[in-house]
Enzyme design. Structure first.
Site, PDB file in Angstrom:
ATOM      1  CG  HIS A  58      -1.986   1.047   1.192  1.00  0.00           C
ATOM      2  ND1 HIS A  58      -3.100   0.958   0.394  1.00  0.00           N
ATOM      3  CD2 HIS A  58      -2.096   2.217   1.857  1.00  0.00           C
ATOM      4  CE1 HIS A  58      -3.862   2.034   0.571  1.00  0.00           C
ATOM      5  NE2 HIS A  58      -3.272   2.816   1.448  1.00  0.00           N
ATOM      6  CE1 TYR A  61       0.892   3.485  -5.642  1.00  0.00           C
ATOM      7  CE2 TYR A  61       1.884   3.940  -3.509  1.00  0.00           C
ATOM      8  CZ  TYR A  61       0.875   4.133  -4.416  1.00  0.00           C
ATOM      9  OH  TYR A  61      -0.166   4.979  -4.108  1.00  0.00           O
ATOM     10  CG  HIS A 104     -10.241   3.532   3.418  1.00  0.00           C
ATOM     11  ND1 HIS A 104     -10.809   3.779   4.638  1.00  0.00           N
ATOM     12  CD2 HIS A 104      -8.900   3.576   3.644  1.00  0.00           C
ATOM     13  CE1 HIS A 104      -9.880   3.982   5.558  1.00  0.00           C
ATOM     14  NE2 HIS A 104      -8.703   3.866   4.972  1.00  0.00           N
ATOM     15  CG  ASN A 105     -10.634  -1.075  -2.296  1.00  0.00           C
ATOM     16  OD1 ASN A 105     -11.405  -0.135  -2.483  1.00  0.00           O
ATOM     17  ND2 ASN A 105      -9.651  -1.355  -3.126  1.00  0.00           N
ATOM     18  CG  ASP A 277      -3.157  12.833   5.388  1.00  0.00           C
ATOM     19  OD1 ASP A 277      -3.641  12.925   6.529  1.00  0.00           O
ATOM     20  OD2 ASP A 277      -3.452  11.926   4.590  1.00  0.00           O
ATOM     21  CB  SER A 322      -5.611   8.228  15.325  1.00  0.00           C
ATOM     22  OG  SER A 322      -5.596   7.196  16.294  1.00  0.00           O
ATOM     23  CG  ASN A 540      -4.338   4.159  -3.748  1.00  0.00           C
ATOM     24  OD1 ASN A 540      -5.283   3.383  -3.629  1.00  0.00           O
ATOM     25  ND2 ASN A 540      -3.316   4.131  -2.917  1.00  0.00           N
TER      26      ASN A 540
END
Length: 744
Positions: A58, A61, A104-105, A277, A322, A540
């Protein structure tokens, strides 16, 4: 700390590093040997977790990087391509569009509401981390077969989660795609896209600069939710999905709204050097990426990290996912200014570290060094695999004459309009606030959404597209078609396609047939991007989407963005007035291989998908866009799933006007009405403009066929019995609400 030392890295309470522990972190034996070589010793438990987070599929890659390098990513209007939190393009007047799509599978299958919620929250942070204010969200959703016992629950939870976060945060959800197939029974897809606006000279990046600059933690407190979320996202499901529930994060859209406003205010203060982020892999990934991009070391003191749970270990803090958290490098001496802004907004602010010249990633907790690792190797030198892959065998071309139609044209149309994939998705998008901000010009339900930029007149068009059955039958053609479909949808509203983001959803890359699908689709996407001058600026990759050894349909989601100079010129698909001529733009051969007609009406999923002529796509699209911007076209709709009959029915229902069409082809009727040939549009214009349109089309080498005219309250297809608008709408609107109202 000297390489080779172990005594200061590991506390007695931490578990011993064993082969089973390494395997449980998603690291293969050869990868662990690579770690030993890089570090020069047995890693601490915290270090093992850090490597696990940074080297999983994730984040690294490692199976796709080799192939992604060949994708076209640049153009004169591209300000920032892949490699940052989001892509950035210049849209004129000093404005930039910032956008990205992510998946967000797995979290959404395990916990549909929170999985979808945090997917939306994460993609919004990617956009405003770049200094942009989000103006729109979109999504692409794929669920299992409607008769699967879990599908209804997953649809309900995911849609509620998307709406719950976007509506509360205050950004409109303006478009998307929803589909069903049994291959998603155990592994649904939730791809979220966000679009924002910034000034071209006020873009913020993740690259840290300067020695000794303060590293600041911002936002919500750190808890134990989401630990190993990125690792879980890089693993196939077996029968243990529910056991992975603790790896799903919990979102708070109201906290994120505060974080947005505080972050943008802090950026305006001139305090920010770099920003990242805290998404997948949380504090670990954000810190490593900022340091590695800037060729700097990072030193963190976890004693200063705001925590909402007592007794959190270094391992837990570094791997927590979180939500609603950011990491920044500030200009020296600006700490007080920054803190005042975040305190005003009721958010946590803490200086937790500094940049160094060591090129090391050093983590301290309780006065003990818990990790001391080479930062470049973590960020830039994760394993890179050239995995074995085999091409997908070609399927035979199906001629329409070889397929015996089991239903009349009218009955087939009604059945298609009421099928799970082609039925109205109003039940979905009416749960989203799609008008907040007052700038949404075209709402969900059309070819592409249109959102005004500021006070206008210019606007952005945006859409999400993919046809997975094409991609499975022929990955190269399917990849091309996904990009071409996005191009057509943007064109159909009058926008010039500028750039795209992608989300490549595939099965286990360690299986050559699934890796072959990934490689083929990437090659097809690259060919289309190059031919259409439609660069990829962000994206992504989501692999290991399989359950008990069975992969999903290859699903390379494409999110497209285009620019329209004046939103007043934007076209819609709705018929406008009686007497308008209906024109078919493009060539019809009646291609039924892998079509929705073949699957839904004939019960067959087979054959080669329609080929995509990219030069023809560009020529046809430019012609149609010209008709729109000149004001000649009164309605426009691209042809895709379900073909000509479905497109015309959708235009009739949207405009509440019927139409009479003739069978203007030697192609068998079912091929003519339902074939899915590419590079085609339906355009309406005033009757007195037809000759002009045909003349211009002939001059440009575009095939144009007059089909009939708009009028009445029925749809007449050739010699078929008329179908009332009421019957069309009943068939189209009924299925999804009825399905969701059933008790599981």
């Amino acid at each position: 700390m000297a390489s080779g030392s172990t005594t200061d890295h590991t506390l007695a309470a931490e578990p011993a590093i064993t082969p089973d522990l390494v395997a449980s972190h998603g690291l293969k034996p050869d990868e662990y040997q690579r770690i030993l070589k890089l570090v020069g010793r047995v890693p601490s438990f915290t270090e093992l977790g850090i490597f696990s987070a940074m080297w999983n599929e994730h984040c690294s890659y490692k199976s796709s990087r080799l192939h992604l390098k060949g994708l076209p990513t640049s153009a004169p209007w591209v300000i920032q391509g892949p490699g940052e939190n989001a892509g950035v393009i210049d849209i004129g007047d000093g404005d930039a569009c910032v956008f990205k799509m992510e998946s967000h599978n797995h979290p959404s299958f395990i916990e549909p509401y929170q999985g979808a919620t945090t997917g939306v929250g994460g993609i919004l942070r990617d956009v405003f981390t770049m200094g942009a204010r989000p103006i729109a969200c979109l999504n692409l959703l794929r669920f299992g077969a409607p008769d699967h016992w879990k599908t209804r629950q997953l649809v309900s939870g995911v849609v509620a989660g998307i709406g719950g976060y976007g509506n509360s945060f205050g950004v409109p959800t303006v478009g998307g795609s929803v589909g069903f197939h049994s291959r998603y029974d155990g592994n649904i897809l939730v791809n979220a896209m966000a679009v924002g606006i910034a000034k071209t000279d006020e873009i913020f990046y993740a690259k840290a600069t300067g020695i000794g600059n303060p590293i600041v933690y911002l936002g919500s407190k750190t808890g134990r939710d989401g630990i190993h979320g990125a690792t879980m996202a890089s693993a196939a499901f077996e029968a243990d999905a529910d056991e992975k529930r603790p790896t799903v994060q919990v979102g708070d859209p109201f906290a994120e709204k505060l974080l947005l406003e505080a972050t943008l205010e802090l950026m305006r203060s001139g305090s920010v050097i770099a920003i990242q982020d805290m998404g997948a892999a949380g504090l670990t990934s954000s810190a490593v990426e900022m340091g590695a991009k800037g060729d700097l070391g990072i030193e963190l003191d976890l004693d200063k990290v705001p925590c909402r749970e007592p007794g959190m270990t270094a391992y837990e803090m570094m791997l927590s996912e979180s939500q609603e958290r950011m990491l920044m490098v500030l200009k020296p001496g600006m700490e007080a200014v920054a803190q005042a802004i975040f305190v005003k907004w009721g958010l946590d602010f803490a200086v937790i570290g500094k940049t160094t010249d060591s090129l090391r990633f050093v983590i301290k907790h309780g006065g003990v060094v818990k990790a001391d690792l080479p930062i470049k190797e973590l960020g830039d030198e994760a394993p890179l695999y050239d995995r074995p892959h085999v091409p997908t065998p070609k399927q035979a071309v199906l001629n329409a004459a070889q397929i015996q139609p089991p239903l009349s044209t009218g009955d087939a149309l009604l059945k298609l309009l009421g099928s799970p994939d082609l039925c109205s998705k109003r039940w979905v998008w009416e749960q989203y606030d799609h008008i907040i901000s007052g700038n949404v010009v075209q709402r969900p339900g059309g070819d592409a959404a249109v959102v005004r930029v500021g006070n206008g007149p210019k606007g952005l068009a945006m859409c999400t597209d993919v046809t997975p059955r094409y991609c499975e039958a022929d990955p190269f053609e399917g990849g091309k078609q996904a990009v071409a479909e996005s191009w057509r949808n943007l064109t159909a509203v009058g926008a010039t396609p500028l750039a795209l983001t992608d989300n490549l959803n595939f099965g286990n890359p360690e299986k050559p047939e699934y890796m072959g699908q990934l490689v083929g689709c990437i090659q097809g996407i690259g060919a289309a991007v190059l031919a259409l001058d439609f660069p990829i600026v962000s994206g992504n990759v989501s692999l290991y989407n399989e359950t008990q050894g069975k992969g999903i349909l290859p699903t390379p989601s494409i999110g497209g963005v285009g620019l329209i100079a004046d939103v007043a010129l934007a076209a819609t698909l709705a018929f406008k007035q009686d007497g308008d001529a209906i024109l078919l733009i493009g060539t019809t051969l009646g291609w039924l291989g892998q079509s929705t007609y073949l699957a839904e009406i004939c019960g067959r999923e087979e054959g080669a998908p329609p080929p995509v002529d990219l030069a023809l796509e560009r020529k046809t699209g430019d012609f149609v866009r010209g008709l729109i911007l000149q004001g000649t076209a009164t309605a426009v709709h691209d042809l895709s799933d379900g073909g000509l009959a479905v497109a015309v029915a959708e235009m009739a229902m949207a405009g509440q006007l019927g139409a009479r069409l003739t069978l203007a082809s030697s192609v068998p009727a079912h091929g003519f009405w339902f074939g899915e040939d590419q590079a085609r549009y339906i355009v309406t214009c005033r009757a007195d403009a037809v000759a002009h349109v045909k003349a211009v089309g002939q001059a440009q080498g575009v095939e144009i066929t007059a089909l009939g005219s708009v009028g009445g309250k029925d749809l007449l297809l050739g010699d078929e019995a008329p179908i009332s608008l009421e019957a069309l709408k009943f068939a189209h609107e009924r299925w999804l609400p009825s399905y969701m109202a059933q008790v599981s």
